[in-house]
Design a protein around this motif. Sequence first.
Motif, PDB file in Angstrom:
ATOM      1  N   THR A 138       6.094   3.601  -1.514  1.00  9.64           N
ATOM      2  CA  THR A 138       5.104   2.517  -0.447  1.00  9.64           C
ATOM      3  C   THR A 138       5.408   3.119   0.707  1.00  9.64           C
ATOM      4  OG1 THR A 138       7.056   0.903  -0.972  1.00  9.64           O
ATOM      5  CG2 THR A 138       6.297   0.350   0.751  1.00  9.64           C
ATOM      6  N   HIS A 139       6.531   4.206   1.422  1.00  8.14           N
ATOM      7  CA  HIS A 139       5.998   4.627   2.490  1.00  8.14           C
ATOM      8  C   HIS A 139       5.316   5.689   2.636  1.00  8.14           C
ATOM      9  CE1 HIS A 139       7.715   8.955   5.055  1.00  8.14           C
ATOM     10  NE2 HIS A 139       8.023   7.795   5.817  1.00  8.14           N
ATOM     11  N   GLU A 140       4.699   5.918   1.859  1.00  6.97           N
ATOM     12  CA  GLU A 140       3.204   6.709   1.145  1.00  6.97           C
ATOM     13  C   GLU A 140       1.826   6.171   0.833  1.00  6.97           C
ATOM     14  OE1 GLU A 140       3.404  10.215   1.985  1.00  6.97           O
ATOM     15  OE2 GLU A 140       5.463  10.377   2.679  1.00  6.97           O
ATOM     16  N   LEU A 141       2.043   4.886   1.047  1.00  8.62           N
ATOM     17  CA  LEU A 141       0.974   3.512   0.410  1.00  8.62           C
ATOM     18  C   LEU A 141       0.055   4.220   1.313  1.00  8.62           C
ATOM     19  CD1 LEU A 141       0.482   1.341  -0.600  1.00  8.62           C
ATOM     20  CD2 LEU A 141       1.022   0.153   0.876  1.00  8.62           C
ATOM     21  N   TRP A 142      -0.206   4.667   2.894  1.00  8.06           N
ATOM     22  CA  TRP A 142      -1.127   4.673   3.633  1.00  8.06           C
ATOM     23  C   TRP A 142      -2.176   5.975   4.075  1.00  8.06           C
ATOM     24  CZ3 TRP A 142       2.352   0.923   4.659  1.00  8.06           C
ATOM     25  CH2 TRP A 142       1.949  -0.567   3.975  1.00  8.06           C
ATOM     26  N   THR A 143      -1.110   6.739   2.938  1.00  3.30           N
ATOM     27  CA  THR A 143      -1.487   8.323   2.785  1.00  3.30           C
ATOM     28  C   THR A 143      -2.179   8.226   1.683  1.00  3.30           C
ATOM     29  OG1 THR A 143       0.428   8.695   2.536  1.00  3.30           O
ATOM     30  CG2 THR A 143       0.065   8.789   5.077  1.00  3.30           C
ATOM     31  N   LEU A 144      -1.910   7.745   0.680  1.00  3.16           N
ATOM     32  CA  LEU A 144      -1.753   8.094   0.124  1.00  3.16           C
ATOM     33  C   LEU A 144      -4.625   8.273  -0.283  1.00  3.16           C
ATOM     34  CD1 LEU A 144      -0.283   6.305  -2.563  1.00  3.16           C
ATOM     35  CD2 LEU A 144      -0.179   9.312  -2.798  1.00  3.16           C
ATOM     36  N   PRO A 145      -4.843   9.398  -1.137  1.00  2.00           N
ATOM     37  CA  PRO A 145      -6.051   9.127  -1.126  1.00  2.00           C
ATOM     38  C   PRO A 145      -6.840   7.720  -1.412  1.00  2.00           C
ATOM     39  CG  PRO A 145      -5.354  10.094  -2.731  1.00  2.00           C
ATOM     40  CD  PRO A 145      -4.179   9.779  -1.779  1.00  2.00           C
ATOM     41  N   ALA A 146      -7.883   7.166  -0.487  1.00  2.00           N
ATOM     42  CA  ALA A 146      -8.644   5.577  -0.877  1.00  2.00           C
ATOM     43  C   ALA A 146     -10.015   6.019  -0.595  1.00  2.00           C
ATOM     44  CB  ALA A 146      -7.726   4.721   0.498  1.00  2.00           C
ATOM     45  N   ALA A 147     -10.644   4.979  -1.004  1.00  5.81           N
ATOM     46  CA  ALA A 147     -11.903   5.032  -0.060  1.00  5.81           C
ATOM     47  C   ALA A 147     -12.314   5.139   1.125  1.00  5.81           C
ATOM     48  CB  ALA A 147     -13.142   3.788  -1.302  1.00  5.81           C
ATOM     49  N   ALA A 148     -13.401   5.418   1.965  1.00  9.30           N
ATOM     50  CA  ALA A 148     -13.332   5.426   3.184  1.00  9.30           C
ATOM     51  C   ALA A 148     -13.708   3.811   3.398  1.00  9.30           C
ATOM     52  CB  ALA A 148     -14.732   6.153   3.304  1.00  9.30           C
TER      53      ALA A 148
END
Length: 189
Positions: free
Chosen positions: A141-151
């Motif tokens: 949850t802490h890293e949810l927004w830093t894990l790789p995702a599509a642009a």
Amino acid sequence: YLPSMRTPTAMIVGMVLCHCGLLLTFTGTVAPSWRQVSHMSNQPIDFVLEQGIWDICTEQQSTHDRLCGQADELAYFEQVPVRVAQGMMPTSLALTLLGLVVAALGVRCWQKEPRHLLAGVAGLMLLLSGLLSLVPASWYTHELWTLPAAAGGTLVAGYGLVLSYLGSCLEILGGLALALSFHHCCKER
């Protein structure tokens, strides 16, 4: 003379909470949706990518076409929080099962009295199993927004992550309830 209650309420509560926690944690562990990515550029508006700790699925929400086993093009599974969750969640499940077996031996009603020491040990095991699943869920949850995702995608927590949290908390509370059995052991001495 009133017969004593065979199984204390705290033990019953602990067993119920831990069984519910096991079910939720198991579902959260195998669910392919710890995170959802939507509104990605170059994709239809109703296209959703779901990332779990074991699988990646896509779904076209208007037609409910769902495809799992998608290629990991962004090295999502190589990320440390995902790898940690892959190791700790199954370990937590195994410890929960072992703890429930030990708890059943301590709590079972076919005996004249419950085995308080055994129930207390099981409580500590179940408390630890809850912590073992809470750590990866919290880190993810802490890293949810830093894990790789599509642009350009919008990121939200998925139901698998929520279920893992709930299951962890129920196991911790159930383990604490069973650990109250140690009080009876100390009282006897």
